[in-house]
Design an enzyme around this catalytic site. Sequence first.
Site, short mmCIF file in Angstrom:
data_model
loop_
_atom_site.label_atom_id
_atom_site.label_comp_id
_atom_site.label_asym_id
_atom_site.label_seq_id
_atom_site.Cartn_x
_atom_site.Cartn_y
_atom_site.Cartn_z
N ASN A 136 1.09 -0.96 0.17
CA ASN A 136 0.04 -0.01 -0.20
C ASN A 136 0.96 1.37 0.02
O ASN A 136 2.02 1.54 0.78
CB ASN A 136 -0.52 0.19 1.34
CG ASN A 136 -0.34 0.30 2.39
OD1 ASN A 136 0.37 -0.67 2.96
ND2 ASN A 136 -0.76 1.16 3.60
N GLU A 147 7.03 -0.80 12.00
CA GLU A 147 6.10 -0.27 11.35
C GLU A 147 4.96 -0.25 10.92
O GLU A 147 5.04 -2.16 9.73
CB GLU A 147 6.06 0.71 10.30
CG GLU A 147 6.97 1.55 11.05
CD GLU A 147 7.08 3.11 10.32
OE1 GLU A 147 8.46 4.06 10.48
OE2 GLU A 147 6.45 3.24 9.02
N CYS A 198 -2.22 1.89 6.56
CA CYS A 198 -2.50 1.76 7.80
C CYS A 198 -3.16 2.87 9.00
O CYS A 198 -3.58 2.40 9.94
CB CYS A 198 -0.60 1.30 7.82
SG CYS A 198 0.42 2.79 8.35
N GLU A 217 10.40 6.77 13.32
CA GLU A 217 11.18 7.11 12.62
C GLU A 217 10.71 8.28 12.31
O GLU A 217 9.79 8.80 12.76
CB GLU A 217 11.01 6.34 11.60
CG GLU A 217 12.23 5.12 12.12
CD GLU A 217 12.14 4.47 10.63
OE1 GLU A 217 12.52 4.50 9.35
OE2 GLU A 217 12.32 3.53 10.14
P1 NAD Z 1 3.23 -8.36 4.63
O1 NAD Z 1 3.31 -8.18 5.73
O2 NAD Z 1 2.35 -9.26 3.96
O3 NAD Z 1 4.15 -7.53 3.51
C1 NAD Z 1 4.68 -6.76 3.82
C2 NAD Z 1 6.50 -7.45 2.84
O4 NAD Z 1 7.33 -8.31 3.60
C3 NAD Z 1 6.61 -7.91 1.24
O5 NAD Z 1 7.46 -7.45 1.19
C4 NAD Z 1 6.70 -9.11 2.02
O6 NAD Z 1 7.17 -9.93 1.17
C5 NAD Z 1 7.13 -9.40 3.48
N1 NAD Z 1 7.44 -10.79 3.92
C6 NAD Z 1 6.69 -11.03 4.48
N2 NAD Z 1 6.54 -12.45 4.83
C7 NAD Z 1 8.18 -12.61 4.69
C8 NAD Z 1 9.16 -12.85 5.75
N3 NAD Z 1 8.76 -14.39 6.66
N4 NAD Z 1 10.45 -12.49 5.90
C9 NAD Z 1 10.55 -10.82 5.32
N5 NAD Z 1 9.70 -10.79 4.35
C10 NAD Z 1 8.66 -11.17 4.22
O7 NAD Z 1 2.33 -6.92 4.87
P2 NAD Z 1 1.45 -5.97 2.95
O8 NAD Z 1 0.30 -6.77 3.08
O9 NAD Z 1 2.55 -5.68 2.31
O10 NAD Z 1 0.89 -4.68 4.00
C11 NAD Z 1 0.03 -4.36 4.40
C12 NAD Z 1 0.07 -4.34 6.12
O11 NAD Z 1 0.92 -3.32 6.17
C13 NAD Z 1 -1.33 -3.95 7.07
O12 NAD Z 1 -1.35 -4.99 8.25
C14 NAD Z 1 -0.69 -2.69 7.23
O13 NAD Z 1 -1.61 -2.43 8.15
C15 NAD Z 1 0.35 -2.15 7.46
N6 NAD Z 1 1.30 -0.94 6.57
C16 NAD Z 1 1.49 -0.81 8.18
C17 NAD Z 1 2.57 0.66 8.09
C18 NAD Z 1 2.44 1.45 9.41
O14 NAD Z 1 3.51 3.13 9.30
N7 NAD Z 1 2.74 0.95 10.76
C19 NAD Z 1 2.20 1.62 6.99
C20 NAD Z 1 1.89 1.18 5.60
C21 NAD Z 1 1.27 -0.35 6.07
O1 6OD Z 2 3.74 9.54 6.41
C1 6OD Z 2 4.43 8.03 6.70
O2 6OD Z 2 4.99 8.41 6.65
C2 6OD Z 2 3.88 6.95 6.28
N1 6OD Z 2 4.67 5.88 7.16
C3 6OD Z 2 3.07 6.62 6.52
C4 6OD Z 2 2.08 5.18 6.45
C5 6OD Z 2 1.26 5.18 6.09
C6 6OD Z 2 -0.19 3.81 5.86
O3 6OD Z 2 -0.56 2.93 5.15
#
Ligand code: NAD
Ligand code: 6OD
Length: 484
Positions: free
Chosen positions: A153, A252, A286, A465
Amino acid sequence: MKEILNFINGEYVSTGNWFDKFTPYDGRLIARVAEAGRAEVDAAVRAAREALHGPWSKLAVADRSELLYAVADEINRRFDDFVEAEITDMGQPEHFVRHVDVPRGAANFKVFADVVKNVPNEFFEMATPDGRGALNYSLRRPVGVVAVICPWNLPFLLMTWKLGPAMACGNTVVVKPSEETPQAAALLGEVMNKVGIPKGVFNVVQGFGPDAAGEFLTTHPQVAAITFTGETRTGAAIMKAAADGARPVSLEMGGKNAAIVFADCDMDEAIAGTIRSTFANCGQVCLGTERIYVERPAFEEFVTRLKNAVEKMKPGAPTDPESGMGPLISQEHRNKVLSYYQKAVEEGATVVTGGGIPEMPDALKGGSWVQPTIWTGLPDTAAVVRDEIFGPCCHIAPFDTEEEVIRRANDNPYGLACAIWTSKLQRAHRVAAAIEAGIVWVNSWFLRDLRTPFGGAKQSGIGREGGVHSLEFYTELKNVCIKL
Ligand code: NAD
Ligand code: 6OD
């Protein structure tokens, strides 16, 4: 057929294994992606390791910053190419990608190029038993090779949010973009070469997570630190991998963010803000709002007005200027979101609007579309009120007192963000202080100053961060003590 490659030591690298990339909005096959195996991950880490001891680490901070400004300028020059990469990878409306995702790519490099030029170092003069004294000062040094694991995302925004500070601090990086969104990372390789970032400083390995490029990278013994954005479950697996070698992680992760709407708020602003916080990027942010608590006297009005606004939002193709919402990232994610739509009904929700799949024109029928959805009537224990869904949906519940709503908003394992809508100044401060979250917005949402700390409380993250806080993760702080 377009081919999307790895980028290792300044060169594009193909492999014998390919996976397909489809657009989320019409399901068209648009590219094949060269999947990195252990050999490519090894080569990328080796290149990054060599570059660490090459010209990159020897550059004066100001010169490194100049190169990062050039990266930002080149991103802006190639702006349309990044927009194209992001809309075909993610399927979101072009105006959203142009105004939110891609501009942050350039800003993430610029801001951290500035931050590192302006970091004060500590200095302490001390007494010694012989009366001569000593001086202590601190130096910041790069951590080493940083693994950057990215979600799908907002791919460009989130990847560069890590790359900017990591590179500004003098580290070298190996990025693994999500398998769903491989294009922007590959394109960034061209930018790095164009502006003269030394070979090996920036590397990209394409592929999946478990038992694939992601895991090969996070378990690689030459990786010094891992920065990750994604699901909490994945973050926990990465933390385990990082324990081997006692390497630091910055995580994150997921959220189930609340919005709290007091009856004294500016209702126009609260509705407009909630439309953004719940439905922007098809709910795949997120920081997005999936639980809304509205003070009882304003509850009916809020539900009716949000419903009316949502029903005006028409899903459409990214380049359609009328499109109010894009699709979900994939059919797999759509199945997950639709399973929650069904669960909500099984748990007894009132479906205020949506709850299914929209009727789309023939050309878009292959996309992963869902209707924007609002529920009411569920207890806080219901699955759709507790679990992160990551779709364009929310549950709205009434509340009666400030104490009650703080308790309910905090009663969740996640703690990423919260939006409070009120016109009462003291209440805003009180509630903001009591909410268990890394980020609280009052009368706004996703208003970002990149110098501020960013991260999640509880299961939403580890570490902060942003601005100088990024330096805590991306540098080793060394004390030098000089006896006089
Ligand atoms: P995901 O955890 O499925 O994947 C994220 C990345 O991790 C991908 O590149 C994936 O290939 C990799 N990955 C998966 N398993 C792994 C492993 N065992 N070892 C190493 N790498 C691995 O997440 P997603 O579906 O791509 O993204 C959506 C999620 O991300 C939601 O839960 C969202 O809330 C979260 N998110 C959080 C933030 C934040 O700032 N807190 C920002 C954006 C998204
Ligand atoms: O604005 C940012 O720096 C940040 N990490 C946003 C995260 C968005 C989540 O989807």
